[in-house]
Structure formats: C-alpha cells, structure tokens
Design a protein around this motif. Structure first.
Motif, PDB file in Angstrom:
ATOM      1  N   TYR A   1       0.897  -1.156   0.000  1.00 42.18           N
ATOM      2  CA  TYR A   1       0.000   0.000   0.000  1.00 42.18           C
ATOM      3  C   TYR A   1       0.937   1.208   0.000  1.00 42.18           C
TER       4      TYR A   1
ATOM      5  N   HIS B   1      -1.554  -1.378   6.654  1.00 42.62           N
ATOM      6  CA  HIS B   1      -2.384  -0.179   6.489  1.00 42.62           C
ATOM      7  C   HIS B   1      -3.732  -0.370   7.181  1.00 42.62           C
TER       8      HIS B   1
ATOM      9  N   HIS C   1     -11.782  -0.819   5.465  1.00 42.91           N
ATOM     10  CA  HIS C   1     -12.208   0.199   4.489  1.00 42.91           C
ATOM     11  C   HIS C   1     -11.680  -0.063   3.075  1.00 42.91           C
ATOM     12  N   ASP C   2     -10.559  -0.763   2.960  1.00 45.43           N
ATOM     13  CA  ASP C   2     -10.002  -1.029   1.621  1.00 45.43           C
ATOM     14  C   ASP C   2     -10.222  -2.464   1.169  1.00 45.43           C
TER      15      ASP C   2
ATOM     16  N   ASP D   1      -7.132   6.983   7.592  1.00 49.32           N
ATOM     17  CA  ASP D   1      -6.627   6.369   6.351  1.00 49.32           C
ATOM     18  C   ASP D   1      -5.348   7.088   5.895  1.00 49.32           C
TER      19      ASP D   1
HETATM   20 FE   LIG Z   1      -6.856   3.235   2.731  1.00 49.52          FE
END
Ligand SMILES: [Fe+2]
Length: 190
Positions: A29, A38, A62-63, A164
């Motif tokens: 990431y 992450h 979230h990803d 984030d």
């Molecule tokens: Fe992210």
C-alpha cells in the motif's frame, strides 16, 4: 460471499475476511506499508481515538474492496480507480450494519470533500493519494459537498479518511488481525 445468519455462516464470514487478508494482505500500500499493515494501523488509530466498535471495524476493512477486485493485485499495483469503496461496502453490507458499510462506501468521497473544504488537506496527501484523487474525480464542487454533508455517516467517513491518510507508517506496532476479527464477530448481523 457467504450469507450470515447462523453460527456456521458467521464463522464463514470471518474466515472469508481472514482469507482475503491472507491472499492480498502482503501487497504494498504505497511505499511504506502493506495492505494488512495499512488496515491494522487505520483500525488502531480509530481505536486510539475512542471510536465506536463499528467505526473501528470500518477503518480496518475500508479497503477490502481492493481485495475483492477481480484482479486485485493488478488494480492495486496500477493505482486504478477500481471503485473499491463500492465493492467493499456492498460486501460488508451483507455481513454488518450500515454503521460499518457506509463509512467505507463514503471514504473516497470524504477525500474529495476534504480537498474542497480544507485548503491544506491536498498538500499533505501522499503522492499515491494525489494520483488516485484525479482518477476519483478530483475535489468536490460546492453543491456536491453540500449534498455529501447531508448523507448519514458522512461525519464518520471523514474521521475514517483522516485515519486512512495517517495509516502509512513503516514498522508501527498495532494489534493483530485476529484482535479485529474478534470485534467483527461481535458486530455480525444475524
Ligand atoms: Fe486506505
């Protein structure tokens, strides 16, 4: 995706999330961290901020849409606009309530909102985030931002977005994925 609603289904949901991180968590990431690092850093930042359990879980997951992409490795490597926030929210809404799925669905829009409303925000974005911003439509227009502010969970999405942006620190200690899977177990919808 496995339907939830019974003990076996619930365990399948958790196993599916675990399998995604096992398969794709080691992908990079950006420069400093992997997808898994992450995710865990993002969740830990939420936890340290005293966020509600659903928002902590949203931060961790979230990803997840990147990992659900038909060619996740290529999409991540190429920084594509892979609509990962929609893919992720769609999957999560089958397993968890809107307090988990909606901040995920809105976290890209939150970046576009912050670029309009906070002038110094764009400058502190990583080069990768600046690149993807263009693919995601750039800063919001004022009417788009007004509309965004009226959406349920837009505030939570903005909080998630800040975590984030920070969750990119090399070798930063966090709880393990199994810690957050325990949290996920308690939030599954039956
Ligand atoms: Fe992210």
């Amino acid at each position: 995706m496995t339907p939830c609603g019974d003990t076996e289904g619930d365990e399948n949901c958790i196993a599916a999330i675990e399998a995604l991180f096992k398969a794709y968590g080691s992908l990079r990431y950006g420069e400093e961290v992997t997808q898994l690092e992450h995710a865990l850093q993002c969740g830990f930042l939420a936890q340290e901020s005293g966020a509600a359990p659903a928002l902590i879980l949203a931060a961790v997951l979230h990803d997840i849409g990147h990992m659900l992409h038909p060619d996740a490795a290529a999409a991540v490597a190429a920084d594509q606009n892979d609509a990962h926030e929609r893919l992720g929210a769609q999957a999560l809404s089958k397993w968890f309530g809107r307090s988990v799925s909606e901040p995920v669905r809105l976290h890209v829009q939150a970046k576009r909102w912050l670029c309009l409303r906070h002038q110094d925000y764009w400058e502190q974005l990583s080069p990768q985030s600046k690149r993807t911003l263009e693919l995601q439509g750039g800063a919001m227009t004022a009417p788009e931002a007004d509309e965004f502010e009226r959406l349920p969970y837009s505030r939570e999405a903005l909080q998630l977005r800040r975590w984030d942006d920070l969750a990119k620190r090399a070798d930063h200690p966090t709880p393990s994925l199994s810690h957050y899977l325990g949290l996920a177990r308690g939030l599954l919808q039956s």
